[in-house]
Design an enzyme around this catalytic site. Structure first.
Site, PDB file in Angstrom:
ATOM      1  N   ASP A  11      32.318  51.042  36.968  1.00  0.00           N
ATOM      2  CA  ASP A  11      33.162  49.889  37.272  1.00  0.00           C
ATOM      3  C   ASP A  11      32.285  48.973  38.124  1.00  0.00           C
ATOM      4  O   ASP A  11      32.106  49.212  39.320  1.00  0.00           O
ATOM      5  CB  ASP A  11      34.414  50.322  38.025  1.00  0.00           C
ATOM      6  CG  ASP A  11      35.338  49.164  38.340  1.00  0.00           C
ATOM      7  OD1 ASP A  11      35.266  48.119  37.664  1.00  0.00           O
ATOM      8  OD2 ASP A  11      36.157  49.295  39.283  1.00  0.00           O
ATOM      9  N   GLU A  71      32.243  48.810  32.090  1.00  0.00           N
ATOM     10  CA  GLU A  71      33.362  47.907  31.841  1.00  0.00           C
ATOM     11  C   GLU A  71      32.878  46.501  31.516  1.00  0.00           C
ATOM     12  O   GLU A  71      32.022  45.952  32.194  1.00  0.00           O
ATOM     13  CB  GLU A  71      34.273  47.869  33.065  1.00  0.00           C
ATOM     14  CG  GLU A  71      35.517  47.026  32.857  1.00  0.00           C
ATOM     15  CD  GLU A  71      36.410  46.999  34.081  1.00  0.00           C
ATOM     16  OE1 GLU A  71      37.583  47.363  33.941  1.00  0.00           O
ATOM     17  OE2 GLU A  71      35.921  46.619  35.164  1.00  0.00           O
ATOM     18  N   ASP A 144      38.331  51.969  42.532  1.00  0.00           N
ATOM     19  CA  ASP A 144      37.121  51.701  41.744  1.00  0.00           C
ATOM     20  C   ASP A 144      36.584  52.994  41.117  1.00  0.00           C
ATOM     21  O   ASP A 144      36.065  52.986  40.000  1.00  0.00           O
ATOM     22  CB  ASP A 144      36.027  51.067  42.611  1.00  0.00           C
ATOM     23  CG  ASP A 144      36.509  49.820  43.318  1.00  0.00           C
ATOM     24  OD1 ASP A 144      36.417  48.739  42.727  1.00  0.00           O
ATOM     25  OD2 ASP A 144      36.997  49.943  44.451  1.00  0.00           O
TER      26      ASP A 144
END
Length: 165
Positions: A11, A71, A144
């Site tokens: 992330d 991501e 996260d």
């Protein structure tokens, strides 16, 4: 897909980069490690990027993933934040290339769909489902880290194996 296989989910962020390593063996998902690499906000951006790079290198060396799942990013109006996050994401892609790790790039909605069955799930739902799916004693924090685990699961779900990514 070969069995078992490990994916390092990321992330991206410059202040806090979530990471999560999941191993898939047959239909079972196992959390190998997860957490965040954090950088001080008052530090110069090049030094922050170096800290992220070194932290990612440690994760790759310790867990030996077959591929990475990073991501895909979407931003609205905050271009300063976007610029720094894109730079951090560049570090992730660079270290993947340097380690010959294929990369898959699920959208946030794909990660949420993978773990929650709903592409618009709230962060708290993602955290709780990650806990349940991976049999964790506690909800992974910060969010996260939970997001990185969800990104790893999405990467495992959409990949056909390291040679075909």
């Amino acid at each position: 897909m070969t069995d078992p296989i490990r994916c390092l989910g990321i992330d991206p962020g410059i202040g806090r980069m979530g990471y999560g390593v999941i191993e898939k063996s047959r239909s079972r998902y196992i959390s190998v490690s997860y957490g965040c690499i954090e950088t001080p906000p008052n530090m110069a951006v090049p030094k922050r990027l170096e800290l992220l790079y070194n932290g990612l290198r440690e994760q790759i060396e310790s867990c030996s993933p077959a591929f990475m799942s990073v991501e895909k990013l979407f931003f609205g109006k905050n271009t300063t934040t976007a610029e720094n996050v894109w730079q951090a994401r560049g570090v992730v892609l660079l270290i993947a290339a340097q380690n010959n790790l294929p990369v898959v790039e699920p959208k946030p909605s794909e990660a949420k769909m993978t773990v929650c069955g709903n592409g618009r799930a709230e962060k708290s739902q993602v955290q709780r489902m990650i806990q349940l799916l991976l049999g964790l004693k506690e909800i992974p924090r910060p969010d996260d880290a939970a997001d990185a685990l969800a990104i790893a699961m999405a990467g495992l779900a959409i990949s056909k194996g390291p040679g075909t990514i």
